[in-house]
Design a protein around this motif. Structure first.
Motif, PDB file in Angstrom:
ATOM      1  N   ALA A  51       0.829  -1.208   0.000  1.00 58.33           N
ATOM      2  CA  ALA A  51       0.000   0.000   0.000  1.00 58.33           C
ATOM      3  C   ALA A  51       0.867   1.263   0.000  1.00 58.33           C
ATOM      4  CB  ALA A  51      -0.927  -0.005   1.217  1.00 58.33           C
ATOM      5  N   ARG A  62      -7.709   6.836  -2.983  1.00 56.13           N
ATOM      6  CA  ARG A  62      -7.903   5.401  -2.794  1.00 56.13           C
ATOM      7  C   ARG A  62      -6.627   4.753  -2.248  1.00 56.13           C
ATOM      8  NH1 ARG A  62      -6.919   0.650  -4.536  1.00 56.13           N
ATOM      9  NH2 ARG A  62      -5.596   1.166  -6.306  1.00 56.13           N
ATOM     10  N   LYS A  66      -6.044   2.913   1.359  1.00 56.80           N
ATOM     11  CA  LYS A  66      -5.500   1.553   1.442  1.00 56.80           C
ATOM     12  C   LYS A  66      -4.317   1.525   2.412  1.00 56.80           C
ATOM     13  CE  LYS A  66      -3.636  -2.188  -1.391  1.00 56.80           C
ATOM     14  NZ  LYS A  66      -3.242  -2.610  -2.746  1.00 56.80           N
ATOM     15  N   TYR A  69      -5.617   1.667   5.920  1.00 57.33           N
ATOM     16  CA  TYR A  69      -6.154   0.368   6.319  1.00 57.33           C
ATOM     17  C   TYR A  69      -5.047  -0.555   6.809  1.00 57.33           C
ATOM     18  CZ  TYR A  69      -7.780  -4.436   5.812  1.00 57.33           C
ATOM     19  OH  TYR A  69      -8.048  -5.759   6.038  1.00 57.33           O
ATOM     20  N   TRP A  70      -3.960  -0.667   6.026  1.00 64.60           N
ATOM     21  CA  TRP A  70      -2.866  -1.552   6.409  1.00 64.60           C
ATOM     22  C   TRP A  70      -2.100  -1.004   7.610  1.00 64.60           C
ATOM     23  CZ3 TRP A  70      -2.765  -6.386   5.376  1.00 64.60           C
ATOM     24  CH2 TRP A  70      -3.436  -6.856   4.250  1.00 64.60           C
TER      25      TRP A  70
END
Length: 119
Positions: A51, A62, A66, A69-70
């Motif tokens: 990511a 986007r 991402k 999120y990671w």
């Protein structure tokens, strides 16, 4: 539990074999927990690095989401040194020199956590 029922059981199977079986079971459980923890951390770190690369190449909303999120996944499974190194990556977005240092810190923290040599 009735002692008269336990005594023949211990005699038939032998106390030593029961203790051995119990110790083997506990060691196997511990090994499985360590393996699962390692796999979870490895997956989170690979996802984070992927990511991070995507965010650097695309520079899109986007890709940033991402990465976030990671980053959160790493927050859940990574030790403090890894979490701090990731935070430094985020904080040094506009400072090239500090970013290089943050990269080195992140690589070192990930290697240390995964038990990979720093040589």
């Amino acid at each position: 539990m009735n002692v008269s029922l336990v005594l023949p059981f211990l005699t038939a199977f032998g106390l030593g074999s029961i203790v051995t079986a119990l110790i083997q079971f506990l060691l196997q459980q511990r090994s499985e927990v360590k393996k699962r923890s390692f796999e979870e951390r490895k997956e989170a770190y690979i996802g984070l690095l992927d990511a991070y690369h995507e965010a650097a190449v695309e520079n899109s909303d986007r890709a940033a989401k991402k990465f976030a999120y990671w980053q959160m996944r790493c927050e859940l499974v990574g030790p403090l040194a890894v979490r701090r190194a990731i935070a430094k990556i985020v904080e040094t977005n506009d400072d090239i020199d500090a970013r290089y240092h943050a990269h080195d810190e992140l690589k070192s923290a990930l290697r240390s956590d995964l038990g990979i040599s720093n040589i």
